[in-house]
Design a protein around this motif. Structure first.
Motif, PDB file in Angstrom:
ATOM      1  N   GLU A  65       0.830  -1.203   0.000  1.00 14.31           N
ATOM      2  CA  GLU A  65       0.000   0.000   0.000  1.00 14.31           C
ATOM      3  C   GLU A  65       0.867   1.256   0.000  1.00 14.31           C
ATOM      4  O   GLU A  65       0.601   2.209  -0.755  1.00 14.31           O
ATOM      5  N   ALA A  66       1.917   1.271   0.819  1.00 19.08           N
ATOM      6  CA  ALA A  66       2.804   2.437   0.876  1.00 19.08           C
ATOM      7  C   ALA A  66       3.506   2.652  -0.462  1.00 19.08           C
ATOM      8  O   ALA A  66       3.618   3.793  -0.950  1.00 19.08           O
ATOM      9  N   MET A  67       3.979   1.569  -1.086  1.00 22.09           N
ATOM     10  CA  MET A  67       4.650   1.677  -2.381  1.00 22.09           C
ATOM     11  C   MET A  67       3.695   2.208  -3.447  1.00 22.09           C
ATOM     12  O   MET A  67       4.044   3.092  -4.244  1.00 22.09           O
ATOM     13  N   ALA A  68       2.467   1.675  -3.468  1.00 19.69           N
ATOM     14  CA  ALA A  68       1.504   2.064  -4.496  1.00 19.69           C
ATOM     15  C   ALA A  68       1.116   3.535  -4.369  1.00 19.69           C
ATOM     16  O   ALA A  68       1.027   4.259  -5.375  1.00 19.69           O
ATOM     17  N   LYS A  69       0.908   4.012  -3.155  1.00 22.86           N
ATOM     18  CA  LYS A  69       0.511   5.408  -2.968  1.00 22.86           C
ATOM     19  C   LYS A  69       1.658   6.361  -3.290  1.00 22.86           C
ATOM     20  O   LYS A  69       1.433   7.461  -3.830  1.00 22.86           O
ATOM     21  N   ALA A  70       2.885   5.950  -2.997  1.00 19.96           N
ATOM     22  CA  ALA A  70       4.037   6.783  -3.346  1.00 19.96           C
ATOM     23  C   ALA A  70       4.167   6.905  -4.864  1.00 19.96           C
ATOM     24  O   ALA A  70       4.494   7.985  -5.394  1.00 19.96           O
ATOM     25  N   TYR A  71       3.906   5.816  -5.581  1.00 20.33           N
ATOM     26  CA  TYR A  71       3.968   5.847  -7.049  1.00 20.33           C
ATOM     27  C   TYR A  71       2.903   6.792  -7.607  1.00 20.33           C
ATOM     28  O   TYR A  71       3.170   7.561  -8.545  1.00 20.33           O
ATOM     29  N   GLU A  72       1.697   6.746  -7.050  1.00 24.10           N
ATOM     30  CA  GLU A  72       0.623   7.633  -7.512  1.00 24.10           C
ATOM     31  C   GLU A  72       1.017   9.099  -7.350  1.00 24.10           C
ATOM     32  O   GLU A  72       0.786   9.927  -8.250  1.00 24.10           O
ATOM     33  N   GLU A  73       1.600   9.428  -6.216  1.00 26.58           N
ATOM     34  CA  GLU A  73       1.987  10.819  -5.961  1.00 26.58           C
ATOM     35  C   GLU A  73       3.040  11.282  -6.957  1.00 26.58           C
ATOM     36  O   GLU A  73       2.969  12.400  -7.486  1.00 26.58           O
ATOM     37  N   ARG A  74       4.031  10.427  -7.232  1.00 27.78           N
ATOM     38  CA  ARG A  74       5.076  10.800  -8.189  1.00 27.78           C
ATOM     39  C   ARG A  74       4.489  10.987  -9.584  1.00 27.78           C
ATOM     40  O   ARG A  74       4.821  11.947 -10.287  1.00 27.78           O
ATOM     41  N   TRP A  75       3.614  10.059  -9.984  1.00 28.24           N
ATOM     42  CA  TRP A  75       3.050  10.135 -11.332  1.00 28.24           C
ATOM     43  C   TRP A  75       2.202  11.398 -11.498  1.00 28.24           C
ATOM     44  O   TRP A  75       2.291  12.089 -12.515  1.00 28.24           O
ATOM     45  N   ALA A  76       1.374  11.724 -10.502  1.00 27.22           N
ATOM     46  CA  ALA A  76       0.516  12.907 -10.581  1.00 27.22           C
ATOM     47  C   ALA A  76       1.347  14.191 -10.563  1.00 27.22           C
ATOM     48  O   ALA A  76       1.015  15.169 -11.251  1.00 27.22           O
ATOM     49  N   LYS A  77       2.436  14.196  -9.806  1.00 25.60           N
ATOM     50  CA  LYS A  77       3.278  15.394  -9.712  1.00 25.60           C
ATOM     51  C   LYS A  77       3.988  15.666 -11.025  1.00 25.60           C
ATOM     52  O   LYS A  77       4.175  16.828 -11.419  1.00 25.60           O
ATOM     53  N   GLU A  78       4.373  14.592 -11.746  1.00 25.60           N
ATOM     54  CA  GLU A  78       5.071  14.759 -13.021  1.00 25.60           C
ATOM     55  C   GLU A  78       4.127  15.127 -14.159  1.00 25.60           C
ATOM     56  O   GLU A  78       4.585  15.532 -15.233  1.00 25.60           O
ATOM     57  N   ARG A  79       2.819  15.005 -13.943  1.00 22.95           N
ATOM     58  CA  ARG A  79       1.830  15.292 -14.996  1.00 22.95           C
ATOM     59  C   ARG A  79       0.743  16.206 -14.436  1.00 22.95           C
ATOM     60  O   ARG A  79      -0.389  15.782 -14.205  1.00 22.95           O
ATOM     61  N   PRO A  80       1.062  17.452 -14.224  1.00 18.60           N
ATOM     62  CA  PRO A  80       0.078  18.377 -13.639  1.00 18.60           C
ATOM     63  C   PRO A  80      -1.115  18.637 -14.554  1.00 18.60           C
ATOM     64  O   PRO A  80      -2.162  19.102 -14.087  1.00 18.60           O
ATOM     65  N   ASP A  81      -0.966  18.334 -15.859  1.00 18.20           N
ATOM     66  CA  ASP A  81      -2.065  18.574 -16.792  1.00 18.20           C
ATOM     67  C   ASP A  81      -3.111  17.461 -16.770  1.00 18.20           C
ATOM     68  O   ASP A  81      -4.153  17.575 -17.415  1.00 18.20           O
ATOM     69  N   VAL A  82      -2.851  16.356 -16.046  1.00 12.97           N
ATOM     70  CA  VAL A  82      -3.784  15.229 -15.979  1.00 12.97           C
ATOM     71  C   VAL A  82      -4.410  15.195 -14.592  1.00 12.97           C
ATOM     72  O   VAL A  82      -3.695  15.187 -13.582  1.00 12.97           O
ATOM     73  N   ASP A  83      -5.726  15.179 -14.544  1.00 19.77           N
ATOM     74  CA  ASP A  83      -6.448  15.091 -13.275  1.00 19.77           C
ATOM     75  C   ASP A  83      -6.478  13.627 -12.839  1.00 19.77           C
ATOM     76  O   ASP A  83      -7.198  12.807 -13.418  1.00 19.77           O
ATOM     77  N   ALA A  84      -5.689  13.277 -11.826  1.00 23.15           N
ATOM     78  CA  ALA A  84      -5.589  11.889 -11.381  1.00 23.15           C
ATOM     79  C   ALA A  84      -6.872  11.385 -10.742  1.00 23.15           C
ATOM     80  O   ALA A  84      -7.015  10.175 -10.519  1.00 23.15           O
ATOM     81  N   ASN A  85      -7.806  12.282 -10.439  1.00 22.95           N
ATOM     82  CA  ASN A  85      -9.091  11.868  -9.863  1.00 22.95           C
ATOM     83  C   ASN A  85     -10.182  11.718 -10.920  1.00 22.95           C
ATOM     84  O   ASN A  85     -11.319  11.382 -10.580  1.00 22.95           O
ATOM     85  N   ASP A  86      -9.842  11.974 -12.171  1.00 27.94           N
ATOM     86  CA  ASP A  86     -10.807  11.881 -13.268  1.00 27.94           C
ATOM     87  C   ASP A  86     -10.632  10.532 -13.965  1.00 27.94           C
ATOM     88  O   ASP A  86      -9.578  10.253 -14.552  1.00 27.94           O
ATOM     89  N   ALA A  87     -11.664   9.685 -13.912  1.00 27.79           N
ATOM     90  CA  ALA A  87     -11.574   8.347 -14.505  1.00 27.79           C
ATOM     91  C   ALA A  87     -11.337   8.412 -16.003  1.00 27.79           C
ATOM     92  O   ALA A  87     -10.574   7.608 -16.559  1.00 27.79           O
ATOM     93  N   ASN A  88     -11.964   9.379 -16.683  1.00 26.77           N
ATOM     94  CA  ASN A  88     -11.795   9.492 -18.133  1.00 26.77           C
ATOM     95  C   ASN A  88     -10.377   9.916 -18.498  1.00 26.77           C
ATOM     96  O   ASN A  88      -9.805   9.442 -19.479  1.00 26.77           O
ATOM     97  N   ALA A  89      -9.791  10.815 -17.693  1.00 27.60           N
ATOM     98  CA  ALA A  89      -8.423  11.252 -17.960  1.00 27.60           C
ATOM     99  C   ALA A  89      -7.440  10.103 -17.761  1.00 27.60           C
ATOM    100  O   ALA A  89      -6.499   9.926 -18.554  1.00 27.60           O
ATOM    101  N   LEU A  90      -7.641   9.303 -16.714  1.00 31.86           N
ATOM    102  CA  LEU A  90      -6.756   8.159 -16.482  1.00 31.86           C
ATOM    103  C   LEU A  90      -6.921   7.112 -17.586  1.00 31.86           C
ATOM    104  O   LEU A  90      -5.946   6.464 -17.984  1.00 31.86           O
ATOM    105  N   GLU A  91      -8.141   6.961 -18.083  1.00 33.09           N
ATOM    106  CA  GLU A  91      -8.363   5.998 -19.164  1.00 33.09           C
ATOM    107  C   GLU A  91      -7.621   6.425 -20.427  1.00 33.09           C
ATOM    108  O   GLU A  91      -6.996   5.598 -21.108  1.00 33.09           O
ATOM    109  N   ARG A  92      -7.667   7.730 -20.741  1.00 35.06           N
ATOM    110  CA  ARG A  92      -6.933   8.211 -21.913  1.00 35.06           C
ATOM    111  C   ARG A  92      -5.434   8.016 -21.742  1.00 35.06           C
ATOM    112  O   ARG A  92      -4.738   7.596 -22.672  1.00 35.06           O
ATOM    113  N   ALA A  93      -4.935   8.304 -20.538  1.00 34.57           N
ATOM    114  CA  ALA A  93      -3.499   8.143 -20.291  1.00 34.57           C
ATOM    115  C   ALA A  93      -3.083   6.679 -20.410  1.00 34.57           C
ATOM    116  O   ALA A  93      -2.017   6.362 -20.960  1.00 34.57           O
TER     117      ALA A  93
END
Length: 644
Positions: free
Chosen positions: A124-152
């Motif tokens: 769980e700790a590893m997975a949440k750390a990965y999410e934070e890094r990925w979202a920080k590197e892509r400020p133009d993608v809303d990580a809480n938007d299911a459609n945006a994550l699907e496109r990515a």
């Protein structure tokens, strides 16, 4: 009442939202085929509290509508969702290995390598750390938007615009890592708890005695951002029930069972080299075919997003795939209700004769016969249950399945005996000793074939003469369940009678020999007609004047069919005659009971009686003739009583 929440309007809005661009950078990049494809939403059902109380009964009630999509989502009533088992989650001493997934190369069908070892908390700790890094590197993608994550996700899979490597904690045994389903304040399990579901009276898998993790016993799944479950269909084409306990959402894609072959053909055409190297690659669950490609090839695909506290159901032979939006905890198990039986038999045929061969997980015929015995015991205690609509449907389906199995067994057994195989009636082995056919990977149960050179290996009857050069006399047909036993089960399912607990081996051998002769006569092809050569014509002398003066003889006009037969030197057609049937006392008793069950002499018909008395091998005409005599007998008795 249950209703499908997904409509064509909502599906259209969902597609439009998925097509919307997120940034100028995305608009410059060529979009993936999936993000621009017109994919409909899977149906969503919201049961009432009363409907939600019985999971299999409810799923059976919505199956006709949901099966058209292959998968569906079930949202529990407010306040009725299962409780989270926090105590089991806090027990965090067991470790597991993950599967490494290169998201950008999922379409290449490469086998997943093993990743690191984690406890649940460490993962769980590893997975949440990965999410934070990925979202920080892509400020133009809303990580809480299911459609945006699907496109990515599909941009990575289809266009390889970027690379991502994630770890998936799949197939974790709940006996070791704990179930996510908690109990209520009284210590009672939730009706949809998967351990409780296994013991449901209408779940046919409950007759499987040994535990099969992931099939009869649930598996736990720990996911992270973009962790993927690739396209697959459940073992034996079973149904599956999936619950998302907590964490981020999951995106699901489904293909209905009606389009399963079209899906397989499309997958084979899309990556032919993979299928040449590994024909069973779809069973390895390592391949992603983009849904957009499937839609372009005419395959029906649906889509849904599963939130925590929601169930996703997959129906027989429905292919499904998906990915996680972040760290989450899910649980899944298989179940088999009575409507699955036909798909289960077809799964065995696909395993043994299709392109995607794999080992059977359990013996289908053992499951059917044991389920029939279980329901016969229930009917023996309460015969009135057979008149109920639900129980009547189950018993009728089981009886028809047994009749199909019996017919196939009779044909194969009689054929092998005529070819010269030895016969031996043996005791059925324990379930743990069931083995797959060395030729086709099906798991035979009712009878197997062994040979002299490989005495420990078994073959199914379909491949009895394959895999070695042993002659027919060096092969043995081992019969574990005799025909008479199956007929007793069929009869008991119809009449609600008891069945014998033991088989007399000597009597069974005599009955089997007689049955082989009967099947050989009934199934044998008709004899070829003898060709009678026409007699040579005799040359007559020219007629005299007196003969010519006589009136011409009357012409005999034959039918076209007779002329055709005569021209080929074949005998003319004769009217069919049916051998007169001798009705024993037992048959007469069963006949009279069947007439009463069908509603009396006025409601009964020859066709219905022939189906009811299939164990006695009587035809519709024979039953109709017997029914007419029975009516006359009843009328005669009534007239006699009136006279008195």
């Amino acid at each position: 009442a249950a209703h499908a929440a997904a409509t064509s309007m909502s599906a259209r809005r969902d597609v439009d939202a998925r097509h919307a661009s997120t940034s100028e950078k995305d608009s410059e990049r060529k979009p993936s085929r999936t993000t621009t494809a017109d994919i409909a939403s899977a149906p969503t059902f919201r049961p009432t509290l009363e409907e939600f109380a019985d999971p299999i009964a409810y799923l059976s009630s919505i199956e006709a509508r949901a099966r058209e999509a292959g998968i569906c989502k079930v949202i529990p009533p407010r306040g009725a969702a299962p409780r989270w088992n926090g105590e089991a989650w806090r027990r965090d001493d067991a470790r597991f290995e993950t599967k490494l997934q290169n998201v950008h190369s999922l379409s290449e069908g490469r086998t997943f390598q093993f990743g690191k070892e984690y406890t649940k908390g460490e993962y769980e700790a590893m997975a949440k750390a990965y999410e934070e890094r990925w979202a920080k590197e892509r400020p133009d993608v809303d990580a809480n938007d299911a459609n945006a994550l699907e496109r990515a996700f599909w941009d990575m899979v289809e266009t390889r615009s970027e690379q991502a490597r994630v770890e998936y904690g799949n197939d974790l045994d709940t006996k070791i890592f704990g179930t996510g389903f908690g109990v209520d304040e009284n210590g009672e399990k939730h009706p949809w708890d998967f351990e409780h579901l296994y013991s449901h009276p209408l779940n046919l898998l409950r007759v499987v005695e040994h535990d099969i993790p992931g099939l009869t016993k649930p598996w736990l799944y720990l996911g992270m951002l973009f962790a993927t479950f690739c396209w697959h269909v459940e073992d034996h084409f079973l149904c599956s029930l999936n619950y998302l306990h907590r964490g981020a959402a999951k995106t699901w894609y489904g293909v209905p069972g009606s389009d399963a072959e079209a899906f397989e053909n499309c997958a084979r055409a899309t990556v032919p080299r993979l299928f040449e190297q590994a024909p069973d690659i779809l069973h390895q669950i390592v391949t992603i075919v983009p849904p957009g490609v499937l839609v372009d090839h005419g395959v029906k695909v649906v889509h849904t997003v599963q939130q925590p506290g929601e169930f996703v159901v997959t129906f027989p032979r429905a292919y499904h795939a998906g990915f996680s939006h972040g760290f989450n905890v899910a649980e899944a198990v298989n179940f088999g209700h009575v409507n699955w039986l036909d798909f289960g038999r077809r799964a065995i045929d696909v395993y043994s004769t299709g392109s995607f061969k794999r080992n059977a997980v359990f013996a289908h015929h053992r499951l059917v016969s044991r389920a029939a015995e279980t329901f016969v015991e229930v009917l023996g205690k309460n015969a009135r249950l057979v008149k109920s609509k639900a129980m009547g449907a189950i018993v009728s389906t089981l009886r028809k399945e047994l009749e199909t199995i019996l017919s196939d067994e009779e044909i194969y057994r009689a054929s092998l005996v005529r070819r010269g195989l030895n016969i031996e009636i043996v005791q059925a082995p324990n379930e743990d000793d069931d083995a797959c056919c060395i030729r086709c990977k099906a798991m035979p149960f009712l009878s197997v074939v062994r040979c002299k050179c490989l005495p420990t290996a078994v073959r199914c009857l379909r491949h009895a003469m394959d895999a070695c050069d042993c002659a027919a006399g060096e092969r043995t047909l081992e019969i574990r369940v005799v025909d008479s036993r199956l007929r007793e089960l069929i009869k008991a399912l119809f009449f609600g009678d008891g069945i014998q607990t033991k088989d007399d081996a000597a009597k069974a051998r005599v009955d089997f020999s007689a049955n082989v002769n009967r099947v050989a006569v009934n199934r044998a092809p008709p004899p070829k007609p003898k060709v009678v050569l026409p007699k040579p014509k005799t040359v007559k002398p020219p007629p005299t004047r007196a003969v010519l003066a006589s009136p011409p003889p009357a012409r005999i006009v034959a039918s076209k069919a007779d002329d055709a037969f005569t021209a080929r030197g074949l005998p003319r057609k004769r009217a069919k005659c049916e051998t007169r049937r001798r009705w024993t006392a037992e048959m007469v008793a069963d006949f009279e009971v069947a007439v009463e069950r069908l509603g009396g002499v006025d409601a009964a018909t020859g066709k219905k009686l022939a189906e009811a008395l299939s164990a006695h091998d009587v035809t519709r005409d024979q039953c109709a003739s017997r029914l007419q005599k029975h009516r006359e007998k009843i009328k005669s008795n009534a007239d006699a009583r009136a006279t008195l």
